[in-house]
Design a protein around this motif. Structure first.
Motif, mmCIF file in Angstrom:
data_model
loop_
_atom_site.group_PDB
_atom_site.id
_atom_site.type_symbol
_atom_site.label_atom_id
_atom_site.label_comp_id
_atom_site.label_asym_id
_atom_site.label_seq_id
_atom_site.Cartn_x
_atom_site.Cartn_y
_atom_site.Cartn_z
ATOM 1 N N MET A 192 13.368 -23.851 18.413
ATOM 2 C CA MET A 192 12.273 -22.970 17.971
ATOM 3 C C MET A 192 12.116 -23.096 16.443
ATOM 4 N N MET A 193 10.967 -23.648 16.036
ATOM 5 C CA MET A 193 10.714 -23.817 14.600
ATOM 6 C C MET A 193 9.739 -22.734 14.147
ATOM 7 N N LEU A 194 10.223 -21.844 13.307
ATOM 8 C CA LEU A 194 9.343 -20.774 12.826
ATOM 9 C C LEU A 194 8.988 -21.021 11.370
ATOM 10 N N LYS A 195 7.810 -20.505 10.993
ATOM 11 C CA LYS A 195 7.448 -20.538 9.577
ATOM 12 C C LYS A 195 7.020 -19.135 9.156
ATOM 13 N N ILE A 196 7.024 -18.909 7.855
ATOM 14 C CA ILE A 196 6.625 -17.606 7.319
ATOM 15 C C ILE A 196 5.206 -17.724 6.775
ATOM 16 N N LYS A 197 4.345 -16.802 7.208
ATOM 17 C CA LYS A 197 2.948 -16.810 6.756
ATOM 18 C C LYS A 197 2.604 -15.460 6.128
ATOM 19 N N GLU A 198 1.929 -15.500 4.978
ATOM 20 C CA GLU A 198 1.438 -14.261 4.366
ATOM 21 C C GLU A 198 0.098 -13.915 5.016
ATOM 22 N N LEU A 199 0.002 -12.742 5.647
ATOM 23 C CA LEU A 199 -1.204 -12.397 6.398
ATOM 24 C C LEU A 199 -2.286 -11.810 5.491
ATOM 25 N N THR A 200 -3.533 -12.133 5.826
ATOM 26 C CA THR A 200 -4.690 -11.563 5.133
ATOM 27 C C THR A 200 -5.598 -10.945 6.207
ATOM 28 N N PHE A 232 -2.727 0.101 13.736
ATOM 29 C CA PHE A 232 -3.379 -1.180 13.447
ATOM 30 C C PHE A 232 -4.196 -1.079 12.153
ATOM 31 N N SER A 233 -4.929 0.043 11.974
ATOM 32 C CA SER A 233 -5.768 0.149 10.764
ATOM 33 C C SER A 233 -4.914 0.204 9.499
ATOM 34 N N SER A 234 -3.683 0.737 9.615
ATOM 35 C CA SER A 234 -2.787 0.711 8.435
ATOM 36 C C SER A 234 -2.432 -0.729 8.066
ATOM 37 N N PHE A 235 -2.216 -1.569 9.086
ATOM 38 C CA PHE A 235 -1.903 -2.975 8.791
ATOM 39 C C PHE A 235 -3.100 -3.664 8.128
ATOM 40 N N VAL A 236 -4.305 -3.347 8.606
ATOM 41 C CA VAL A 236 -5.497 -3.954 8.003
ATOM 42 C C VAL A 236 -5.627 -3.506 6.545
ATOM 43 N N SER A 237 -5.428 -2.187 6.296
ATOM 44 C CA SER A 237 -5.520 -1.686 4.910
ATOM 45 C C SER A 237 -4.486 -2.360 4.032
ATOM 46 N N GLU A 238 -3.277 -2.535 4.583
ATOM 47 C CA GLU A 238 -2.201 -3.152 3.802
ATOM 48 C C GLU A 238 -2.554 -4.597 3.438
ATOM 49 N N ALA A 239 -3.172 -5.300 4.396
ATOM 50 C CA ALA A 239 -3.569 -6.697 4.138
ATOM 51 C C ALA A 239 -4.643 -6.769 3.061
ATOM 52 N N LYS A 240 -5.471 -5.701 2.959
ATOM 53 C CA LYS A 240 -6.551 -5.688 1.953
ATOM 54 C C LYS A 240 -6.052 -5.261 0.581
ATOM 55 N N GLU A 292 -1.604 -4.685 -3.855
ATOM 56 C CA GLU A 292 -0.127 -4.666 -3.916
ATOM 57 C C GLU A 292 0.518 -4.862 -2.545
ATOM 58 N N GLY A 293 -0.281 -4.877 -1.499
ATOM 59 C CA GLY A 293 0.284 -4.968 -0.147
ATOM 60 C C GLY A 293 0.671 -6.401 0.197
ATOM 61 N N LEU A 294 1.810 -6.553 0.869
ATOM 62 C CA LEU A 294 2.269 -7.882 1.298
ATOM 63 C C LEU A 294 2.702 -7.774 2.758
ATOM 64 N N ILE A 295 2.189 -8.660 3.596
ATOM 65 C CA ILE A 295 2.645 -8.734 4.990
ATOM 66 C C ILE A 295 3.084 -10.167 5.243
ATOM 67 N N GLY A 346 8.263 -11.864 14.302
ATOM 68 C CA GLY A 346 8.709 -10.747 13.466
ATOM 69 C C GLY A 346 7.828 -10.654 12.238
ATOM 70 N N PHE A 347 7.953 -9.544 11.512
ATOM 71 C CA PHE A 347 7.157 -9.380 10.292
ATOM 72 C C PHE A 347 7.855 -8.392 9.365
ATOM 73 N N LEU A 348 7.430 -8.405 8.119
ATOM 74 C CA LEU A 348 7.794 -7.318 7.208
ATOM 75 C C LEU A 348 6.569 -6.947 6.393
ATOM 76 N N THR A 349 6.563 -5.710 5.896
ATOM 77 C CA THR A 349 5.530 -5.283 4.955
ATOM 78 C C THR A 349 6.225 -4.774 3.695
ATOM 79 N N ALA A 350 5.577 -4.973 2.560
ATOM 80 C CA ALA A 350 6.152 -4.522 1.295
ATOM 81 C C ALA A 350 5.036 -4.217 0.312
ATOM 82 N N THR A 351 5.339 -3.283 -0.592
ATOM 83 C CA THR A 351 4.452 -3.009 -1.719
ATOM 84 C C THR A 351 5.047 -3.724 -2.919
ATOM 85 N N CYS A 352 4.287 -4.617 -3.521
ATOM 86 C CA CYS A 352 4.824 -5.425 -4.620
ATOM 87 C C CYS A 352 4.088 -5.128 -5.907
#
Ligand code: COA
Length: 151
Positions: free
Chosen positions: A1-9, A33-41, A44-47, A59-65
């Protein structure tokens, strides 16, 4: 299983939906779901998502940067794929993102798998936030990681 990390928009609507579904089965007070959309917009939000070549979410993580500091706000891995190092991949990607800065997080004091995970990745407890969580009410441990800086 080859996984990669993608920054979501906001153009990754399907993956943002998958994050919300994984969040709902993993966390006591889940983001919608709408919180994830707001975070992507949000600037400072990072997903960060761990995905395979078919864009299936593992898997995923969210962070404020903000400069020098990140607040890790969510991290979750599909239940059937835990203990395979996927959260480790995500946290390494976040560490690369913050460079020489620090990462802070809160974790329920009863969440022993997550606390063990953070300790393995060099986070130290730096405080307690009383009754930080509701449903059920619980204290949070405040943990911090920073890049070791040699003199
Ligand atoms: C916490 C979580 C994200 C870890 O994801 P993961 O992909 O399984 O983590 P990894 O495979 O990278 O784990 C690395 C290390 O963390 C520790 N760890 C992870 N899960 C553990 C568990 N259930 N019990 C004890 N230690 C654990 C171990 O040291 C592990 O290394 P090992 O497998 O060599 O022993 C995952 O358990 C999860 O999604 N939990 C539900 C959501 C959650 O609680 N998020 C945190 C909110 S603050």
């Amino acid at each position: 299983m080859m996984l990669k990390i993608k920054e979501l928009t906001v153009s990754d609507m399907n993956l943002l939906q998958d994050c919300a579904a994984l969040e709902a089965i993993s966390i006591c007070e889940p983001w919608s779901f709408s919180s994830f959309v707001s975070e992507a917009k949000r600037k400072e939000g990072l997903i960060l998502a761990a995905i395979d070549e078919k864009e299936k979410l593992f898997g995923f993580l969210t962070a404020t940067c903000i400069p020098e500091t990140a607040d890790l706000t969510n991290i979750a891995v599909m239940p059937q794929h835990r203990r395979k190092g996927i959260a480790g991949m995500l946290i390494s990607a976040l560490k690369n993102h913050v460079g020489e800065g620090s990462i802070f997080l809160e974790v329920r004091e009863s969440n022993t798998p997550a606390i063990a995970f953070y300790q393995k990745h060099g986070f130290l407890q730096v405080g307690i936030r009383k009754r930080f969580y509701h449903l059920p009410e619980e204290d949070a441990l405040l943990m911090k990681w920073e890049e070791f800086k040699s003199c």
